[in-house]
Design a protein around this motif. Sequence first.
Motif, mmCIF file in Angstrom:
data_model
loop_
_atom_site.group_PDB
_atom_site.id
_atom_site.type_symbol
_atom_site.label_atom_id
_atom_site.label_comp_id
_atom_site.label_asym_id
_atom_site.label_seq_id
_atom_site.Cartn_x
_atom_site.Cartn_y
_atom_site.Cartn_z
ATOM 1 N N ALA A 15 0.812 -1.215 0.000
ATOM 2 C CA ALA A 15 0.000 0.000 0.000
ATOM 3 C C ALA A 15 0.845 1.265 0.000
ATOM 4 O O ALA A 15 0.522 2.239 -0.692
ATOM 5 C CB ALA A 15 -0.945 -0.008 1.204
ATOM 6 N N ASP A 16 1.952 1.275 0.750
ATOM 7 C CA ASP A 16 2.753 2.493 0.840
ATOM 8 C C ASP A 16 3.596 2.734 -0.417
ATOM 9 O O ASP A 16 4.222 3.778 -0.548
ATOM 10 C CB ASP A 16 3.653 2.463 2.084
ATOM 11 C CG ASP A 16 4.626 1.285 2.078
ATOM 12 O OD1 ASP A 16 4.468 0.390 1.215
ATOM 13 O OD2 ASP A 16 5.530 1.261 2.931
ATOM 14 N N GLU A 17 3.600 1.763 -1.343
ATOM 15 C CA GLU A 17 4.332 1.932 -2.601
ATOM 16 C C GLU A 17 3.411 2.286 -3.758
ATOM 17 O O GLU A 17 3.875 2.554 -4.869
ATOM 18 C CB GLU A 17 5.090 0.648 -2.933
ATOM 19 C CG GLU A 17 6.355 0.443 -2.113
ATOM 20 C CD GLU A 17 7.431 1.454 -2.477
ATOM 21 O OE1 GLU A 17 7.731 1.606 -3.668
ATOM 22 O OE2 GLU A 17 7.948 2.111 -1.542
ATOM 23 N N ARG A 18 2.098 2.285 -3.529
ATOM 24 C CA ARG A 18 1.147 2.515 -4.613
ATOM 25 C C ARG A 18 0.994 4.009 -4.891
ATOM 26 O O ARG A 18 0.470 4.751 -4.072
ATOM 27 C CB ARG A 18 -0.216 1.926 -4.272
ATOM 28 C CG ARG A 18 -0.220 0.419 -4.172
ATOM 29 C CD ARG A 18 -1.579 -0.083 -3.727
ATOM 30 N NE ARG A 18 -1.510 -1.500 -3.380
ATOM 31 C CZ ARG A 18 -2.436 -2.140 -2.683
ATOM 32 N NH1 ARG A 18 -3.499 -1.487 -2.247
ATOM 33 N NH2 ARG A 18 -2.285 -3.420 -2.409
ATOM 34 N N ARG A 44 5.822 3.258 -6.950
ATOM 35 C CA ARG A 44 6.764 4.371 -6.967
ATOM 36 C C ARG A 44 7.986 4.043 -7.832
ATOM 37 O O ARG A 44 8.593 2.990 -7.715
ATOM 38 C CB ARG A 44 7.214 4.687 -5.544
ATOM 39 C CG ARG A 44 7.947 6.004 -5.394
ATOM 40 C CD ARG A 44 8.131 6.354 -3.928
ATOM 41 N NE ARG A 44 6.874 6.289 -3.185
ATOM 42 C CZ ARG A 44 5.938 7.234 -3.212
ATOM 43 N NH1 ARG A 44 6.121 8.312 -3.946
ATOM 44 N NH2 ARG A 44 4.830 7.096 -2.499
ATOM 45 N N GLY A 45 8.333 4.963 -8.740
ATOM 46 C CA GLY A 45 9.493 4.804 -9.601
ATOM 47 C C GLY A 45 9.285 3.909 -10.806
ATOM 48 O O GLY A 45 10.212 3.667 -11.570
ATOM 49 N N GLU A 46 8.046 3.450 -11.020
ATOM 50 C CA GLU A 46 7.753 2.531 -12.120
ATOM 51 C C GLU A 46 7.335 3.306 -13.367
ATOM 52 O O GLU A 46 6.713 4.354 -13.290
ATOM 53 C CB GLU A 46 6.623 1.596 -11.696
ATOM 54 C CG GLU A 46 6.235 0.551 -12.720
ATOM 55 C CD GLU A 46 5.165 -0.401 -12.194
ATOM 56 O OE1 GLU A 46 5.344 -1.614 -12.365
ATOM 57 O OE2 GLU A 46 4.166 0.072 -11.609
ATOM 58 N N VAL A 47 7.697 2.772 -14.546
ATOM 59 C CA VAL A 47 7.159 3.268 -15.808
ATOM 60 C C VAL A 47 6.105 2.268 -16.269
ATOM 61 O O VAL A 47 6.417 1.115 -16.582
ATOM 62 C CB VAL A 47 8.246 3.419 -16.886
ATOM 63 C CG1 VAL A 47 7.632 3.925 -18.187
ATOM 64 C CG2 VAL A 47 9.341 4.374 -16.421
ATOM 65 N N GLY A 74 -16.539 2.876 -8.798
ATOM 66 C CA GLY A 74 -15.219 2.347 -8.520
ATOM 67 C C GLY A 74 -14.423 3.247 -7.594
ATOM 68 O O GLY A 74 -14.866 4.340 -7.214
ATOM 69 N N GLU A 75 -13.228 2.765 -7.209
ATOM 70 C CA GLU A 75 -12.352 3.507 -6.311
ATOM 71 C C GLU A 75 -11.066 3.879 -7.029
ATOM 72 O O GLU A 75 -10.461 3.047 -7.714
ATOM 73 C CB GLU A 75 -12.019 2.670 -5.069
ATOM 74 C CG GLU A 75 -13.229 2.325 -4.221
ATOM 75 C CD GLU A 75 -12.847 1.531 -2.982
ATOM 76 O OE1 GLU A 75 -11.628 1.403 -2.732
ATOM 77 O OE2 GLU A 75 -13.745 1.042 -2.301
ATOM 78 N N VAL A 76 -10.637 5.117 -6.864
ATOM 79 C CA VAL A 76 -9.400 5.601 -7.474
ATOM 80 C C VAL A 76 -8.620 6.394 -6.438
ATOM 81 O O VAL A 76 -9.163 7.294 -5.797
ATOM 82 C CB VAL A 76 -9.684 6.496 -8.705
ATOM 83 C CG1 VAL A 76 -8.370 7.024 -9.289
ATOM 84 C CG2 VAL A 76 -10.464 5.725 -9.757
ATOM 85 N N ARG A 77 -7.355 6.041 -6.275
ATOM 86 C CA ARG A 77 -6.458 6.816 -5.426
ATOM 87 C C ARG A 77 -5.186 7.099 -6.213
ATOM 88 O O ARG A 77 -4.565 6.184 -6.748
ATOM 89 C CB ARG A 77 -6.107 6.054 -4.137
ATOM 90 C CG ARG A 77 -7.266 5.893 -3.172
ATOM 91 C CD ARG A 77 -7.656 7.222 -2.552
ATOM 92 N NE ARG A 77 -8.749 7.104 -1.601
ATOM 93 C CZ ARG A 77 -10.035 7.150 -1.915
ATOM 94 N NH1 ARG A 77 -10.377 7.292 -3.202
ATOM 95 N NH2 ARG A 77 -10.957 7.045 -1.002
ATOM 96 N N VAL A 78 -4.821 8.354 -6.293
ATOM 97 C CA VAL A 78 -3.586 8.773 -6.940
ATOM 98 C C VAL A 78 -2.792 9.561 -5.913
ATOM 99 O O VAL A 78 -3.272 10.570 -5.395
ATOM 100 C CB VAL A 78 -3.868 9.635 -8.185
ATOM 101 C CG1 VAL A 78 -2.558 10.141 -8.798
ATOM 102 C CG2 VAL A 78 -4.669 8.841 -9.211
ATOM 103 N N LEU A 79 -1.615 9.064 -5.561
ATOM 104 C CA LEU A 79 -0.820 9.640 -4.475
ATOM 105 C C LEU A 79 -1.641 9.680 -3.181
ATOM 106 O O LEU A 79 -1.547 10.625 -2.392
ATOM 107 C CB LEU A 79 -0.320 11.038 -4.846
ATOM 108 C CG LEU A 79 0.653 11.081 -6.034
ATOM 109 C CD1 LEU A 79 0.887 12.516 -6.488
ATOM 110 C CD2 LEU A 79 1.974 10.422 -5.670
ATOM 111 N N GLY A 80 -2.467 8.648 -3.005
ATOM 112 C CA GLY A 80 -3.262 8.510 -1.792
ATOM 113 C C GLY A 80 -4.508 9.357 -1.737
ATOM 114 O O GLY A 80 -5.202 9.377 -0.713
#
Length: 308
Positions: A15-18, A44-47, A74-80
């Motif tokens: 969760a903390d890497e999403r 985090r850091g992924e392309v 639906g559910e969407v979280r971007v930078l939490g």
Amino acid sequence: MTLTGELDAGLDVPADERVIDVRDLCMRYGAKDVLAGVSFTARRGEVLALLGPNGAGKTTTIEILEGFRMRSAGEVRVLGVDPASAGEHWRARVGVVLQSWRDHGKWRVRELLKHLGTYYAPYSTGEIRRPWPVDDLLDVVGLTAHAGQRVMRLSGGQRRRLDVAIGIVGRPELLFLDEPTTGFDPAARREFHDLVHRLTDVDDTTILLTTHDLDEAEKLSDRIVILNDGRIIADGSADQLSRQVTGLTEVRWTRDGQRFIHAAEDATAFVRQLFLQYGEDIADLEVRRNSLEDTYMKLVLDAEGGAR
């Protein structure tokens, strides 16, 4: 067709890497479902490359993630944060590079970037990074030699580098790249790819890439999500998708002047056995897995055939 376990590559991210977390995203226009239960993550850091034919739902997905379009469910979280209700502090953490960007051509490169950087200064507290110093930013995108040049006089490749500089001037944690190399010649495309890799290496930036250039997607991305008809039909690295589609790798070699071709499930084991048996008699060895284009076309055609 949906690949078995296609979501394993994304939804097992801690969760903390999403940086992006999408669950059962739906979008309906009238009676038409443009997105029907889309789920994926980006770490985090992924392309992450988002691929699919025209009308697959890519643009709608991106616009929802950017907070420019409301979803149906639906559910969407971007930078939490839910983009639908995000404020200015959240937007300061996100960068966007569109296919084209209109600006004042008489601006000089350094002046434009310095001016835009001032918009981010008030938000440079807490979890939000400080904007790039202009000289560092010019170096990152390879425009130091053109800092005093007017925008209207930049070449196409230089102009696109400036687009990226504008998108990352606030040092975003997440960058959206939409068809970044459309119209580039091969040399400019290669330089741009180097720039994308540098962004992830230097600043640990997460990048969501949309492109119709499958070779570009294969070179740049850590993971690929393929959409078709509003649903995810595959999620994984280019190599993982290729292996899951066929499970076979083509091995070619020459021995005693004769050419051989063999389809192997385990190419490494087969080649090892080949050399144990024939040693130096083996020449012109070639191992060819399906390209991303081969894999993509098979996935999309199979999905469209199954939908009929």
